[in-house]
Design a protein around this motif. Structure first.
Motif, PDB file in Angstrom:
ATOM      1  N   HIS A 288       0.825  -1.207   0.000  1.00 11.49           N
ATOM      2  CA  HIS A 288       0.000   0.000   0.000  1.00 11.49           C
ATOM      3  C   HIS A 288       0.862   1.261   0.000  1.00 11.49           C
ATOM      4  O   HIS A 288       0.668   2.162  -0.823  1.00 11.49           O
ATOM      5  N   GLU A 289       1.815   1.298   0.912  1.00 14.42           N
ATOM      6  CA  GLU A 289       2.618   2.518   1.072  1.00 14.42           C
ATOM      7  C   GLU A 289       3.451   2.830  -0.166  1.00 14.42           C
ATOM      8  O   GLU A 289       3.705   3.993  -0.464  1.00 14.42           O
ATOM      9  N   THR A 290       3.886   1.796  -0.862  1.00 10.81           N
ATOM     10  CA  THR A 290       4.721   2.032  -2.041  1.00 10.81           C
ATOM     11  C   THR A 290       3.887   2.123  -3.318  1.00 10.81           C
ATOM     12  O   THR A 290       4.418   2.329  -4.398  1.00 10.81           O
ATOM     13  N   ASP A 291       2.561   1.934  -3.183  1.00  9.52           N
ATOM     14  CA  ASP A 291       1.637   1.940  -4.327  1.00  9.52           C
ATOM     15  C   ASP A 291       2.001   0.884  -5.368  1.00  9.52           C
ATOM     16  O   ASP A 291       1.825   1.075  -6.572  1.00  9.52           O
ATOM     17  N   SER A 292       2.521  -0.245  -4.877  1.00  6.04           N
ATOM     18  CA  SER A 292       2.831  -1.374  -5.765  1.00  6.04           C
ATOM     19  C   SER A 292       1.548  -2.130  -6.084  1.00  6.04           C
ATOM     20  O   SER A 292       0.555  -2.015  -5.360  1.00  6.04           O
ATOM     21  N   ALA A 293       1.572  -2.914  -7.150  1.00  7.37           N
ATOM     22  CA  ALA A 293       0.352  -3.619  -7.599  1.00  7.37           C
ATOM     23  C   ALA A 293       0.532  -5.133  -7.549  1.00  7.37           C
ATOM     24  O   ALA A 293       1.648  -5.653  -7.654  1.00  7.37           O
TER      25      ALA A 293
END
Ligand code: GUN
Ligand code: ZN
Length: 439
Positions: A288-293
């Motif tokens: 979430h924090e790194t906006d990874s998928a």
């Protein structure tokens, strides 16, 4: 109008999700359905969408309107995780991830050192995507740079938006399938320079997974990402319990599996991690924090016995997710079949996956997972004209079921449960019809 301007108009029943949402229960109110609609595109971009009645003034320059009576037209499907070299090995019997890789996958991938072979499979692969209504994919190639050229060349002939990259792998695999930290870096860099942003091609730095890269190689991958921040990172994460234990033993200094990638600068808004079946709480937080998928690959997770992905958690934890077929651990190129299995995976966890949520994941949600929501995923004006024409009545059983549907959502759900490539009437890429089902 100058002859270089290419305008396409298509008429049918249009269905898409108009805007991004943050919760599943917001999807239904963002569904756009036009019973008798027209989509006009010019030079590959959507310039108008509306009803047939309202379309007349906009059709002045259009020589022909392609009419698909009673067919449902949706945005092109987006496959956020697939291996093109594994096309020929779908349905390899009896193994879970690590032995499946050694027994079947590595010998198959060795063949791609031959550029002629890579070209043959790349062409077949692109055709198979189109036949299944998939217009964009994030694709693993092999360690051989030629395998990347072969794929991008095949996609370029139809101006298809593909993201792909050369596998980085410098240990725990056959010698002929390994590069080194240095040469993997150099080859990836040359491929980025050659392909990233060429036409619709985009590049992904592609370490296979943590166990097959030395710390030196992951470090170089991170360096490359720093040098080219707008390229993608594509890898596997937390798929299988033995794999996770192996990563922990190989990288004892990191807090967990995802932390290995995070440590080397490989998380971020253009990073896509396939599977994520067994993430720990801290890993969900890091995603979430790194906006990874995440690429959710249900047919693969079931076939390899990897586990049940908790899709609902992606909403709870606000983590981007798309659908992946993960051919050849996955068992179908079809996003319809993938949704069929995705539904069952949620059922086994006591959760529901609605038809509209399914459509979201296959289109706009997938686009967001690939950081391409400004270009793909729905019919908003200005987006790229990639779409698929669906026949909901491709078999006698489907005809019977569709004749009984109570609503659009009911019919869509039946399509997602029973559908496959037989339901794909036509596929459009960049405003052009690039696949038409033979009669
Ligand atoms: N993990 C590392 N390599 C692979 C692969 O090729 N397929 C899958 N499903 N998982 C992997
Ligand atoms: Zn995979």
């Amino acid at each position: 109008m100058s002859s270089s301007v290419q305008t396409t108009a298509v008429r049918g029943r249009f269905l898409d999700i108009q805007s991004l949402v943050t919760q599943a229960d917001q999807i239904a109110q963002n569904v756009r359905y036009i019973e008798d609609g027209v989509l006009i595109s010019q030079n590959g971009k959507i310039i108008w969408l509306g009803t047939w009645q309202d379309a007349q003034p906009h059709l002045a320059d259009v020589t022909e309107v392609q009419h698909y009576p009673n067919q449902l037209i949706v945005p092109g499907f987006i496959d956020t995780h697939i291996h093109y070299p594994q096309t020929e090995m779908v349905g390899a019997y009896g193994e879970q991830l690590l032995s499946w890789l050694n027994t079947y996958t590595f010998p198959t991938e060795l063949q791609f050192k031959d550029p002629a072979y890579a070209k043959k499979i790349a062409q077949f692969f692109v055709q198979e995507l189109l036949k299944n209504g998939t217009t964009t994919a994030l694709v693993f190639c092999t360690v051989h740079p030629e395998s990347v050229d072969a794929l991008f060349e095949a996609a370029a002939t139809i101006q298809m938006r593909l993201i792909a990259g050369k596998v980085l792998m410098d240990r725990h695999a056959p010698e002929d399938l390994c590069d080194t930290a240095e040469c993997g870096y150099n080859e990836s860099k040359a491929l980025i320079e050659k392909w990233h942003g060429t036409g619709r091609a985009l590049y992904a730095i592609t370490p296979r997974f943590a166990p097959t890269s030395t710390p030196e190689q992951l470090e170089k991958a991170g360096q490359l990402k720093q040098e080219y921040p707008d390229v993608y990172v594509h890898t596997h994460l937390s798929e299988n319990k033995d794999e996770i234990a192996w990563v922990k033993s190989l990288f004892p200094e990191q807090k967990g599996y995802l932390d290995v990638y995070h440590h080397y600068g490989l998380t971020g808004e253009r990073s896509v991690f396939a599977h994520c079946v067994h993430l720990e709480d801290a890993e969900w937080q890091c995603m979430h924090e790194t906006d990874s998928a995440i690429a959710f690959c249900p047919t693969s997770n079931l076939f390899l016995g990897s586990g049940l992905f908790p899709l609902k958690k992606t909403w709870e934890k606000q983590v981007k997710v798309g659908l992946g077929t993960d051919i050849g651990a996955g068992t179908s190129f079809s996003q319809l079949q993938t949704l069929n299995e995705a539904y069952k995976v949620q059922q086994l966890q006591g959760d529901k996956l609605s038809a509209f949520e399914s459509l979201y994941h296959a289109t706009l949600g997938g686009a967001k997972a690939l950081h391409l929501e400004d270009k793909l995923g729905n019919f908003n004006v200005g987006k790229e004209a990639d779409f698929v024409v669906l026949n909901l009545n491709a078999t006698a059983l489907q005809q019977l079921r569709q004749s009984n549907v109570k609503s659009l959502e009911d019919g869509l759900f039946a399509l997602f449960t029973m559908g496959d490539d037989r339901n794909i009437s036509a596929t459009y890429v960049n405003g052009h019809c690039v696949y038409q089902k033979p009669h």
